[in-house]
Design a protein around this motif. Sequence first.
Motif, PDB file in Angstrom:
ATOM      1  N   ILE A  99     -54.720 -17.570  -7.986  1.00 21.83           N
ATOM      2  CA  ILE A  99     -54.441 -16.238  -7.200  1.00 21.83           C
ATOM      3  C   ILE A  99     -55.319 -16.385  -6.017  1.00 21.83           C
ATOM      4  O   ILE A  99     -56.422 -16.445  -6.101  1.00 21.83           O
ATOM      5  N   HIS A 154     -58.100 -18.807 -11.555  1.00 25.14           N
ATOM      6  CA  HIS A 154     -58.260 -17.910 -12.507  1.00 25.14           C
ATOM      7  C   HIS A 154     -58.323 -18.001 -14.075  1.00 25.14           C
ATOM      8  O   HIS A 154     -58.951 -17.318 -14.843  1.00 25.14           O
ATOM      9  N   GLU A 205     -52.659 -10.084 -17.896  1.00 26.68           N
ATOM     10  CA  GLU A 205     -53.164 -10.233 -16.468  1.00 26.68           C
ATOM     11  C   GLU A 205     -52.111 -10.713 -15.400  1.00 26.68           C
ATOM     12  O   GLU A 205     -52.365 -10.249 -14.465  1.00 26.68           O
ATOM     13  N   THR A 238     -50.191  -7.635 -14.523  1.00 27.22           N
ATOM     14  CA  THR A 238     -51.076  -6.666 -13.628  1.00 27.22           C
ATOM     15  C   THR A 238     -51.079  -7.221 -12.260  1.00 27.22           C
ATOM     16  O   THR A 238     -51.000  -6.538 -11.249  1.00 27.22           O
ATOM     17  N   CYS A 239     -51.284  -8.380 -12.078  1.00 27.01           N
ATOM     18  CA  CYS A 239     -51.421  -9.122 -10.753  1.00 27.01           C
ATOM     19  C   CYS A 239     -49.913  -9.012  -9.947  1.00 27.01           C
ATOM     20  O   CYS A 239     -49.879  -8.569  -8.794  1.00 27.01           O
ATOM     21  N   LYS A 297     -49.637  -9.575  -6.019  1.00 25.55           N
ATOM     22  CA  LYS A 297     -50.330 -10.561  -5.901  1.00 25.55           C
ATOM     23  C   LYS A 297     -49.308 -11.912  -6.651  1.00 25.55           C
ATOM     24  O   LYS A 297     -48.469 -11.721  -7.286  1.00 25.55           O
ATOM     25  N   VAL A 335     -49.154 -15.280  -8.647  1.00 23.88           N
ATOM     26  CA  VAL A 335     -49.947 -16.058  -9.562  1.00 23.88           C
ATOM     27  C   VAL A 335     -49.165 -17.544  -9.501  1.00 23.88           C
ATOM     28  O   VAL A 335     -48.058 -17.614 -10.055  1.00 23.88           O
TER      29      VAL A 335
END
Length: 142
Positions: A51, A56, A87, A90-91, A96, A98
């Motif tokens: 990310i 990550h 996770e 959420t990103c 964002k 991934v």
Amino acid sequence: MNDSESRAVTVSELVGSGFRRLGCWQPSSLYQGIELDFTSAREPGVYAYVIDNTVHYIGSAQRGLHNRFRQYATTKTMRTAARIREEILTCIALGKTVEVYTLVPPTHTWNGLPVDLIAGLEEGLIRTLRPAWNRRSNRRSA
């Protein structure tokens, strides 16, 4: 550098080491959450979730990358897959991207004995990079 220090790795270092960018996780109504925007290999391998050019998460898929990624997309009960899935969700909700990078190493032997490059690469990368989503990387050694 000691065990408690981490080192940032660039995406170009991953690619220079043989990792390939396959694509990204994206929202999906099919799995009520996420899906990949690519078809993954069925071979065993090591993968990285990136990310904003930062690694990550590092993982391994001994039974094949395709099966492992499907677990992230569909499971809500397997502890690690469910945690990382959250996770990723959420990103994505934060806008964002991934990205998914993979490496499928060749099989090796040493003095006639099998060498598990997948497990060794995963462990070495986690120790060195200490990615935020890898719980092993955030534990102090005794």
